[in-house]
Enzyme design. Structure first.
Site, PDB file in Angstrom:
ATOM      1  N   TYR A  18       0.858  -1.184   0.000  1.00  0.00           N
ATOM      2  CA  TYR A  18       0.000   0.000   0.000  1.00  0.00           C
ATOM      3  C   TYR A  18       0.898   1.239   0.000  1.00  0.00           C
ATOM      4  CZ  TYR A  18      -4.763   1.739   0.668  1.00  0.00           C
ATOM      5  OH  TYR A  18      -5.993   2.303   0.474  1.00  0.00           O
ATOM      6  N   THR A 117     -20.554  -7.889  -4.908  1.00  0.00           N
ATOM      7  CA  THR A 117     -20.777  -8.517  -3.595  1.00  0.00           C
ATOM      8  C   THR A 117     -19.967  -7.851  -2.487  1.00  0.00           C
ATOM      9  OG1 THR A 117     -19.050 -10.086  -4.174  1.00  0.00           O
ATOM     10  CG2 THR A 117     -21.329 -10.833  -4.473  1.00  0.00           C
ATOM     11  N   VAL A 120     -18.478  -2.269  -0.534  1.00  0.00           N
ATOM     12  CA  VAL A 120     -18.681  -1.069  -1.350  1.00  0.00           C
ATOM     13  C   VAL A 120     -19.803  -1.329  -2.354  1.00  0.00           C
ATOM     14  CG1 VAL A 120     -17.669   0.513  -3.048  1.00  0.00           C
ATOM     15  CG2 VAL A 120     -16.278  -0.296  -1.140  1.00  0.00           C
ATOM     16  N   ARG A 142     -19.553 -18.716  -9.352  1.00  0.00           N
ATOM     17  CA  ARG A 142     -19.384 -19.414  -8.072  1.00  0.00           C
ATOM     18  C   ARG A 142     -20.486 -20.442  -7.897  1.00  0.00           C
ATOM     19  NH1 ARG A 142     -19.614 -14.723  -4.504  1.00  0.00           N
ATOM     20  NH2 ARG A 142     -19.346 -13.554  -6.401  1.00  0.00           N
ATOM     21  N   GLY A 211      -8.304  -3.412  -6.896  1.00  0.00           N
ATOM     22  CA  GLY A 211      -7.749  -4.353  -7.882  1.00  0.00           C
ATOM     23  C   GLY A 211      -7.736  -5.771  -7.334  1.00  0.00           C
ATOM     24  N   LEU A 236     -10.005   7.018  -1.210  1.00  0.00           N
ATOM     25  CA  LEU A 236     -10.645   7.707  -0.086  1.00  0.00           C
ATOM     26  C   LEU A 236      -9.629   8.499   0.736  1.00  0.00           C
ATOM     27  CD1 LEU A 236     -13.257   8.126   1.624  1.00  0.00           C
ATOM     28  CD2 LEU A 236     -12.530   6.166   2.977  1.00  0.00           C
TER      29      LEU A 236
HETATM   30  N1  LIG Z   1      -9.880   3.320  -3.297  1.00  0.00           N
HETATM   31  C1  LIG Z   1     -10.461   3.451  -2.099  1.00  0.00           C
HETATM   32  O1  LIG Z   1     -10.444   4.513  -1.475  1.00  0.00           O
HETATM   33  C2  LIG Z   1     -11.167   2.262  -1.533  1.00  0.00           C
HETATM   34  C3  LIG Z   1     -12.000   2.399  -0.414  1.00  0.00           C
HETATM   35  C4  LIG Z   1     -12.677   1.268   0.050  1.00  0.00           C
HETATM   36  C5  LIG Z   1     -12.480   0.044  -0.568  1.00  0.00           C
HETATM   37  N2  LIG Z   1     -11.618  -0.044  -1.616  1.00  0.00           N
HETATM   38  C6  LIG Z   1     -11.385  -1.291  -2.344  1.00  0.00           C
HETATM   39  O2  LIG Z   1     -12.640  -1.787  -2.716  1.00  0.00           O
HETATM   40  C7  LIG Z   1     -12.561  -3.178  -2.883  1.00  0.00           C
HETATM   41  C8  LIG Z   1     -13.706  -3.818  -2.117  1.00  0.00           C
HETATM   42  O3  LIG Z   1     -13.506  -3.587  -0.715  1.00  0.00           O
HETATM   43  P1  LIG Z   1     -14.575  -4.133   0.327  1.00  0.00           P
HETATM   44  O4  LIG Z   1     -14.007  -3.953   1.679  1.00  0.00           O
HETATM   45  O5  LIG Z   1     -15.884  -3.534  -0.003  1.00  0.00           O
HETATM   46  O6  LIG Z   1     -14.601  -5.675  -0.070  1.00  0.00           O
HETATM   47  P2  LIG Z   1     -15.097  -6.895   0.796  1.00  0.00           P
HETATM   48  O7  LIG Z   1     -16.426  -6.576   1.382  1.00  0.00           O
HETATM   49  O8  LIG Z   1     -13.996  -7.303   1.704  1.00  0.00           O
HETATM   50  O9  LIG Z   1     -15.303  -7.992  -0.337  1.00  0.00           O
HETATM   51  C9  LIG Z   1     -14.247  -8.441  -1.143  1.00  0.00           C
HETATM   52  C10 LIG Z   1     -14.710  -8.403  -2.577  1.00  0.00           C
HETATM   53  O10 LIG Z   1     -13.647  -8.745  -3.447  1.00  0.00           O
HETATM   54  C11 LIG Z   1     -14.047  -9.813  -4.307  1.00  0.00           C
HETATM   55  N3  LIG Z   1     -12.871 -10.616  -4.586  1.00  0.00           N
HETATM   56  C12 LIG Z   1     -12.040 -11.180  -3.687  1.00  0.00           C
HETATM   57  N4  LIG Z   1     -11.028 -11.800  -4.311  1.00  0.00           N
HETATM   58  C13 LIG Z   1     -11.229 -11.622  -5.640  1.00  0.00           C
HETATM   59  C14 LIG Z   1     -10.530 -12.034  -6.813  1.00  0.00           C
HETATM   60  N5  LIG Z   1      -9.403 -12.728  -6.739  1.00  0.00           N
HETATM   61  N6  LIG Z   1     -11.041 -11.681  -8.007  1.00  0.00           N
HETATM   62  C15 LIG Z   1     -12.171 -10.957  -8.096  1.00  0.00           C
HETATM   63  N7  LIG Z   1     -12.871 -10.529  -7.022  1.00  0.00           N
HETATM   64  C16 LIG Z   1     -12.400 -10.866  -5.820  1.00  0.00           C
HETATM   65  C17 LIG Z   1     -15.104 -10.553  -3.533  1.00  0.00           C
HETATM   66  O11 LIG Z   1     -15.929 -11.239  -4.430  1.00  0.00           O
HETATM   67  P3  LIG Z   1     -16.614 -12.647  -4.106  1.00  0.00           P
HETATM   68  O12 LIG Z   1     -17.934 -12.332  -3.467  1.00  0.00           O
HETATM   69  O13 LIG Z   1     -16.760 -13.207  -5.455  1.00  0.00           O
HETATM   70  O14 LIG Z   1     -15.696 -13.407  -3.214  1.00  0.00           O
HETATM   71  C18 LIG Z   1     -15.839  -9.383  -2.871  1.00  0.00           C
HETATM   72  O15 LIG Z   1     -16.719  -8.773  -3.784  1.00  0.00           O
HETATM   73  C19 LIG Z   1     -11.178  -3.575  -2.396  1.00  0.00           C
HETATM   74  O16 LIG Z   1     -10.334  -3.673  -3.525  1.00  0.00           O
HETATM   75  C20 LIG Z   1     -10.765  -2.403  -1.529  1.00  0.00           C
HETATM   76  O17 LIG Z   1      -9.374  -2.280  -1.419  1.00  0.00           O
HETATM   77  C21 LIG Z   1     -10.966   1.038  -2.098  1.00  0.00           C
END
Ligand SMILES: NC(=O)c1ccc[n+]([C@@H]2O[C@H](COP(=O)([O-])OP(=O)(O)OC[C@H]3O[C@@H](n4cnc5c(N)ncnc54)[C@H](OP(=O)(O)O)[C@@H]3O)[C@@H](O)[C@H]2O)c1
Length: 297
Positions: A18, A117, A120, A142, A211, A236
């Site tokens: 990160y 899923t 976010v 899945r 990603g 964010l």
């Molecule tokens: N840029 C920013 O400021 C910001 C802020 C918040 C979050 N994020 C990013 O947003 C994303 C989601 O975060 P979250 O906390 O909402 O997620 P989360 O609730 O922890 O859920 C993980 C998600 O990732 C998917 N996933 C996991 N491994 C994967 C793979 N190898 N290929 C494709 N999909 C995969 C899962 O899909 P399945 O249901 O299919 O397992 C699920 O939809 C993350 O990348 C996080 O870093 C970024």
């Protein structure tokens, strides 16, 4: 601290991939909820027993006791379920901001997203729905796909497709009465990002904010030249650093209000701290798709 989630970015910080990371040795965790245990003599805005969240979020929430300046803590309503209080500042706020910051959307417009899923993704569906915005959602293939689709539709999703269902020539034919989206969200990369781009209308914008597949985003030359698509990014932490403390707390209170009104919900699993290792394995994907892990201290 009462409880704190394990977010993908917490893992990335530990992995050292990160762009911002605390100086080791350090305590993990970036958001969470706590109860004020005691205050210094000059503190006037907080009292023991208050429910507080670090806002903006900050390092070190995976511990029982934290000592920080009173300005770090945002007092919230005691009626908020603690797992929602612990998770509101990162993912729901990201969903709300991404719907507001890039394209002006009106009721009847549509958005498309992959990773639907994710927390976010679930928030995007509900926040869009509350503004009359239709959502097209892409999920991974899945077992039990029908159940997942049903869950997302119950949250307000208009369309939910697996990646393999989108291996068709004419994606537009799948949209029915939904207009082509002007805005897309990508947190996966690879093929899932290409599918978001394919759905976008002429001049549309894709915002990349994660990603998860670790695969790059590839864009055809024609998407730039003939479809005039725009590619943007959202982080964010960057947004919060633009002196947005007051505005972000206002937005957090709005989101917590939606939670209390039953208008914003998402899947979580509350786990005792003694199960931390299992929760970590679940977050790392070692046990298949799992709900967000929230550790109770
Ligand atoms: N840029 C920013 O400021 C910001 C802020 C918040 C979050 N994020 C990013 O947003 C994303 C989601 O975060 P979250 O906390 O909402 O997620 P989360 O609730 O922890 O859920 C993980 C998600 O990732 C998917 N996933 C996991 N491994 C994967 C793979 N190898 N290929 C494709 N999909 C995969 C899962 O899909 P399945 O249901 O299919 O397992 C699920 O939809 C993350 O990348 C996080 O870093 C970024």
């Amino acid at each position: 601290m009462l409880c704190a989630p394990i977010n993908p970015s917490d893992i990335n910080r530990i992995q050292g991939v990160y762009p911002v990371r605390p100086q080791p040795p350090a305590v993990g965790g970036y958001e969470g909820v706590g109860e004020v245990y005691s205050v210094g003599s000059a503190v006037t805005s907080l009292s023991p027993g208050d429910l507080v969240i670090p806002s903006p979020p900050s390092f070190g929430t995976w511990q029982t006791y934290i000592v920080k300046d009173q300005n770090v803590w945002h007092k919230i309503d005691k009626g908020v379920p603690m797992e929602y209080a612990a998770t509101i500042t990162v993912n729901p706020l990201t969903a709300l901001l991404m719907l507001e910051e890039f394209v002006t959307l009106n009721s009847g417009d549509a958005i498309v997203q992959n990773g639907a899923t994710s927390m976010v993704g679930q928030c995007v569906i509900q926040l869009a729905k509350s503004q009359g915005i239709r959502s097209i959602n892409i999920i991974r293939d899945r077992d039990g796909v029908d159940e997942v689709k049903e869950t997302l539709k119950n949250l307000g999703a208009d369309k939910v497709f697996t990646e393999s269902e989108l291996e068709v020539k004419n994606l537009k034919s799948l949209l029915g009465d939904i207009p082509e989206p002007a805005l897309g969200f990508n947190c996966v990369g690879g093929n899932a990002a290409s599918l978001v781009l394919k759905f976008l209308r002429q001049g549309g914008t894709m915002v990349t904010y994660g990603g998860m597949s670790k695969k790059p985003v590839t864009v055809s030359t024609s998407a730039f030249i003939f479809k005039e698509l725009s590619l943007r990014g959202f982080w964010l932490q960057k947004w919060l650093s633009k002196e947005k403390a007051v505005e972000s707390r206002r937005m957090i209170d709005k989101l917590l209000g939606l939670v209390q009104d039953g208008k914003l919900k998402y899947k979580m699993e509350l786990a005792p701290f003694s199960d931390f290792k299992t929760s970590l394995d679940k977050t790392l994907g070692k046990l298949g798709s799992q709900p967000k892990q929230v550790i109770k201290f």
